[in-house]
Design an enzyme around this catalytic site. Structure first.
Site, PDB file in Angstrom:
ATOM      1  N   GLU A 291     -82.461 -52.371  -3.358  1.00 29.69           N
ATOM      2  CA  GLU A 291     -81.315 -51.702  -2.719  1.00 29.69           C
ATOM      3  C   GLU A 291     -80.065 -52.563  -2.848  1.00 29.69           C
ATOM      4  O   GLU A 291     -78.973 -52.053  -3.094  1.00 29.69           O
ATOM      5  CB  GLU A 291     -81.599 -51.393  -1.248  1.00 29.69           C
ATOM      6  CG  GLU A 291     -82.860 -50.577  -0.991  1.00 29.69           C
ATOM      7  CD  GLU A 291     -83.010 -49.328  -1.841  1.00 29.69           C
ATOM      8  OE1 GLU A 291     -81.984 -48.756  -2.245  1.00 29.69           O
ATOM      9  OE2 GLU A 291     -84.164 -48.939  -2.134  1.00 29.69           O
ATOM     10  N   GLU A 313     -81.454 -45.913 -11.618  1.00 33.72           N
ATOM     11  CA  GLU A 313     -82.790 -46.264 -11.120  1.00 33.72           C
ATOM     12  C   GLU A 313     -83.599 -47.098 -12.125  1.00 33.72           C
ATOM     13  O   GLU A 313     -84.223 -48.079 -11.747  1.00 33.72           O
ATOM     14  CB  GLU A 313     -83.552 -45.005 -10.690  1.00 33.72           C
ATOM     15  CG  GLU A 313     -82.912 -44.266  -9.512  1.00 33.72           C
ATOM     16  CD  GLU A 313     -82.707 -45.126  -8.270  1.00 33.72           C
ATOM     17  OE1 GLU A 313     -83.259 -46.247  -8.195  1.00 33.72           O
ATOM     18  OE2 GLU A 313     -81.959 -44.684  -7.373  1.00 33.72           O
TER      19      GLU A 313
HETATM   20  N1  0A1 Z   1     -81.941 -44.229  -4.287  1.00 33.89           N
HETATM   21  C1  0A1 Z   1     -83.019 -44.702  -3.479  1.00 33.89           C
HETATM   22  C2  0A1 Z   1     -84.150 -43.777  -3.296  1.00 33.89           C
HETATM   23  C3  0A1 Z   1     -83.937 -42.529  -2.536  1.00 33.89           C
HETATM   24  C4  0A1 Z   1     -83.824 -41.353  -3.224  1.00 33.89           C
HETATM   25  C5  0A1 Z   1     -83.740 -40.153  -2.573  1.00 33.89           C
HETATM   26  C6  0A1 Z   1     -83.777 -40.183  -1.211  1.00 33.89           C
HETATM   27  O1  0A1 Z   1     -83.753 -38.996  -0.547  1.00 33.89           O
HETATM   28  C7  0A1 Z   1     -84.022 -37.854  -1.257  1.00 33.89           C
HETATM   29  C8  0A1 Z   1     -83.864 -41.352  -0.501  1.00 33.89           C
HETATM   30  C9  0A1 Z   1     -83.938 -42.543  -1.191  1.00 33.89           C
HETATM   31  C10 0A1 Z   1     -83.632 -45.886  -4.184  1.00 33.89           C
HETATM   32  O2  0A1 Z   1     -83.831 -45.865  -5.385  1.00 33.89           O
HETATM   33  O3  0A1 Z   1     -83.968 -46.829  -3.511  1.00 33.89           O
HETATM   34 ZN    ZN Z   2     -83.172 -47.150  -6.543  1.00 30.80          ZN
END
Ligand code: 0A1
Ligand code: ZN
Length: 850
Positions: A291, A313
């Protein structure tokens, strides 16, 4: 179903929004069932387009009023948003809406968890907070005022002011709405500071519910290590005066990288030696890093649209893997990552849910936060780095940050920096982003007069929507080992680009044994005829730690596959090789623990299906049990000797050194339990002074058919700790024999602590059931039915968590016709549920297929 024909969104239809947002001002008047959100948004025409359609997303909002430049308007409102006539000139939009955070069980938008207000806006949750162009390419600065009678009121960016019942925040960095966050609650902070490389002080705060303060120290240390590592390794400095992390109990995913205000599932940040295992600590360190690293790869540089999700990601997973490799053991991390890839990504990539790393269409974007986008996305970056080399990778990343800071980008932008730095043409490499399926690489070899030739042939099977496949660029790291165990050829990277390609090595004194795909240099399935003697040789001599492990894995796998199809006994070469490795004190205990590991039962089922054999889950389970007994038998008294040698006497630390020893001792204890009936495990349970040892002992006892009293005592001791009780649910199902797994799970659904609306508790129970391969696939179909019953129950409340759990059915076509028929009944029953969410209906229809 809610939508007769759910709408599909296509990558090829991308169009920029007609306006840019110059600034956003939001005011929240908090009330559990009637929060007022007032927005003041400055828009101006977007010079990149002439289309001035003014559509703002908005869902489940009660519109109180809307004005443009102060004049009240009456927009056209639908369940998806509103359309209004807007000037072809700069203007100010103001709106007031009312929302119901306490009634929001989907945990998307603004919701409540244990009396605390909390947001989750990725991917499309901001539209449940106010009307807005809720798309990642619309970026703006945000100023937020929160009015509410809770002691802690947080949002993104830097604090601007606060008083009794209010707080203001300003985030100077333009961001898309999915990175917006707000938290309000009765929280306490653990505080620290970090001074950035250029001398800027940053106040670090980790906010938790009162009573959880003792679980924050590790997360805080992990944060500081991450901040330092990103400066040292990528030259990335933090850019705000504060960095807030909040732990929340009700959360659909692991954590979220909101700018300056990361929100974490409490299971992914809270840790103490008493309540968390070594694996929990390692995971928390990795997620905190993940994060935090998003601050640059995700926040400062974001995605143009959701099809580009892997841009942030894949890269951020790659970066957090590098971090873990640096903090702990690089080979152990690599092996863990490959096990994870094979367990989660390969089944996805080779089944009905297969999709490219950059998908080309979706109905519900939340269904694309997948192992393919994340983990295969990271593998693609690892390949790119191997192909261009470390120095060019570093230069390309510097260029990426310099060129694209503050922008919403695409995979094309990402690849272009590599092309510009290296002069390479990455056209073919780009197929990794568009072609789904795992390439299979067949290897044969020739030997003549000192020349050794490796012949490779790559094929990728058809996947949904992609009947024809093209060759991928494959970096294949290879080493050659001579008959005496000396390395004749150090690791070299062969770059395969054709469907069939050969590579020769001249001047060799003798025919070598090849070590192919060192470090798992490409996410492929390697197919090569090999003998057990050759594998045992690599197990003894390979200088590449990954391939050395892989040689042992291949031996174990082959013997298991033969045993599971009724044609064999545990292989002697494997057991001999294992014995010598276990004795080798120069090997890291964590690595030796991995050597004792066996492929998962679901993975074995997939391998059998691949060979055209219908897997029998019970036969696989029995083969694994039999091989475990054989391991225990073959290692004999060495088990106790090594168990004693790997005891930790220092006070508990969750670092690589200690946790490696505990991992090895734990794996040994499981085998010892097969010989002593649980005597040592019972002693360990009594003596255990940390959760890692307690859970190891308890699971050994359960595996030996004992531990009832200990399980009850464990519950009594930890009944007030929700994260420990999740483990208590999980453990009983994980350790249940296949015959009992469903009934244990069923009984636990009736336990008063089965708070099924809490995603962690739901996942603890059903995640454990679906991971108990032979139990879930019980021939009666009771496992399928139990899961389907509960998915149907959860869907109206929480579509996201429901849809994710549907993946338990993705491999259904592997099994026998009777099991397939039973699964089909459940899939159809779920699909026929009235008002099924878009999330779940998309997943079920993809899994069910034609
Ligand atoms: N972006 C965050 C993960 C995440 C994705 C979607 C969410 O709600 C639908 C919540 C978190 C990560 O990659 O950590
Ligand atoms: Zn992420």
């Amino acid at each position: 179903m809610r939508d007769a024909a759910p709408e599909t969104v296509y990558l090829k239809d991308y169009k920029p929004f007609g306006y840019v947002v110059d600034s956003v001002h939001l005011t929240f008047d908090l009330a559990p069932h009637a929060t007022r959100v007032t927005s003041r948004i400055a828009f101006s025409p977007n010079p990149e387009t002439t289309d001035r359609t003014f559509f703002l997303h908005g869902e489940k909002l009660k519109l109180i009023r809307a004005t443009i430049d102060g004049a009240e308007i009456a927009p056209q409102v639908t369940p998806e948003g509103l359309t209004a006539t807007a000037p072809d000139a700069p203007f100010v939009w103001e709106a007031e809406v009312e929302i119901d955070p306490a009634g929001n069980t989907a945990l998307e938008g603004l919701y409540m968890s244990n009396g605390m207000y909390c947001t989750q806006c990725e991917a499309e949750g901001f539209r449940k907070i106010t009307y807005y162009p809720d798309r990642p390419d619309v970026m703006s600065t945000f100023t937020v005022r929160i009015n509410g009678d809770l002691p802690v009121l947080l949002s993104n960016g830097n604090p601007k002011g606060q008083g009794a019942g209010w707080a203001e925040w300003h985030d100077p960095w333009p961001k898309p709405a999915y990175l917006f966050a707000l938290v309000a609650g009765d929280l306490v902070a653990t505080e620290d500071t970090f001074t950035t490389v250029s001398g800027q002080p940053v106040a670090l705060k980790l906010w938790v519910r009162p009573g959880d303060e003792h679980k924050t120290a590790f997360g805080m240390e992990a944060l500081k290590k991450s901040m330092k590592w990103d400066e040292d390794s990528y030259g990335r400095e933090y850019d705000l005066k504060v960095f807030n992390i909040v732990a929340v109990d009700d959360f659909n995913m692991g954590a979220m990288e909101n700018k300056g205000l990361n929100i974490f599932n409490s299971s992914c940040v809270l840790a103490s030696p008493d309540t968390s295992t070594d694996m929990n600590f390692e995971r928390i360190e990795a997620i905190i890093a993940h994060e935090y690293f998003h601050n640059w790869t995700g926040d400062r540089i974001t995605c143009r649209d959701w099809f580009q999700l892997c841009l942030k990601e894949g890269l951020t997973v790659f970066r957090d893997s590098q971090f873990t490799a640096d903090m702990r053991s690089a080979p152990v991390k690599r092996i863990h990552d490959v096990i994870d890839l094979r367990t989660r990504q390969f089944p996805e990539d080779n089944g009905p849910l297969s999709h490219p790393v950059r998908p080309e269409s979706f109905q519900e974007i939340n269904n694309f936060y997948t192992a393919t986008v994340y983990e295969k996305g990271a593998e693609v970056i690892g390949m790119l780095k191997r192909l261009v080399g470390d120095a060019a990778y570093a230069e390309a990343l510097d260029l990426y940050f310099a060129r694209h800071d503050g922008q919403a980008c695409t995979i094309e932008d990402w690849l272009k920096v590599f092309e510009d730095v290296t002069g390479r043409d990455l056209t073919q490499f780009k197929r990794w982003y568009s072609q789904s399926g795992t390439p299979r690489v067949k290897v044969t070899e020739d030997w003549a007069e000192g020349t050794y030739t490796l012949n490779f042939e790559q094929t990728t099977l058809p996947t949904p929507g992609q009947p024809e496949k093209l060759p991928q660029v494959l970096p294949i790291a290879v080493g050659l080992i001579g008959p005496n165990g000396d390395e004749l050829q150090e690791t070299t990277v062969l770059e395969m680009t054709e469907a069939k390609q050969s590579f020769s090595f001249d001047g060799l004194p003798a025919r070598p044994v090849p070590s192919i795909l060192r470090g798992f240099s490409a996410p492929v399935i390697l197919e090569r005829e090999s003998t057990n003697t050759e594998r045992a040789f690599l197990l003894a001599h390979d200088t590449d730690p990954f391939n050395r492990w892989e040689a042992g894995r291949a031996l174990a796998q082959d013997t298991l596959l033969q045993m599971a199809t009724g044609a064999g006994e545990p292989d002697a070469d494997y057991l001999d090789g294992l014995r010598s490795l276990m004795r080798d004190d120069t090997l890291d205990p964590a690595y030796r623990a991995l050597m004792l590991g066996l492929p998962g039962q679901a993975e074995l089922a997939g391998l059998l299906a691949d060979r055209g054999i219908t897997p029998d889950p019970m036969a696989i389970w029995q083969a694994v049990e039999h091989l475990r007994d054989a391991q225990a038998q073959a290692l004999g008294p060495l088990l106790e000797e090594l168990y004693e040698a790997n005891q930790v006497t220092d006070p508990y630390r969750p670092d690589a050194e200690q946790s490696g020893k505990r991992a090895l001792a734990g794996a040994l204890l499981r085998l010892i339990t097969r010989r002593d009936g649980g005597a040592r495990a019972s002693a360990l349970y009594t003596a255990a002074d940390n959760m890692t040892l307690a859970l190891t002992a308890l699971s050994c006892l359960l595996q030996a058919g004992q531990g009832e009293a200990e399980l009850a005592a464990f519950y009594d001791r930890w009944k007030d700790d929700r994260l420990v009780i999740d483990k208590w649910f999980m453990l009983q199902i994980a350790e249940a024999t296949p015959e009992r797994a469903v009934s244990v799970a069923q009984a636990l659904t009736e336990h008063p602590d089965f708070n099924w609306k809490n995603p962690n508790r739901f996942r603890a129970l059903f995640g454990a059931l679906t991971a108990n391969h032979a139990g879930f696939h019980d021939a009666t179909g009771a496992g399928y039915q139990l899961l389907a019953d509960w998915l149907i129950r959860l869907d109206p409340l929480n579509p996201q968590t429901t849809a994710r759990m549907c993946t338990a059915f993705q491999t259904w076509k592997r099994y026998d016709p009777a099991r397939q028929a039973k699964i089909a009944v459940e899939l159809d029953r779920i699909a026929a549920t009235p008002d099924l969410s878009r999330d779940t209906s998309e997943m079920i229809s993809r899994i069910r297929g034609a």
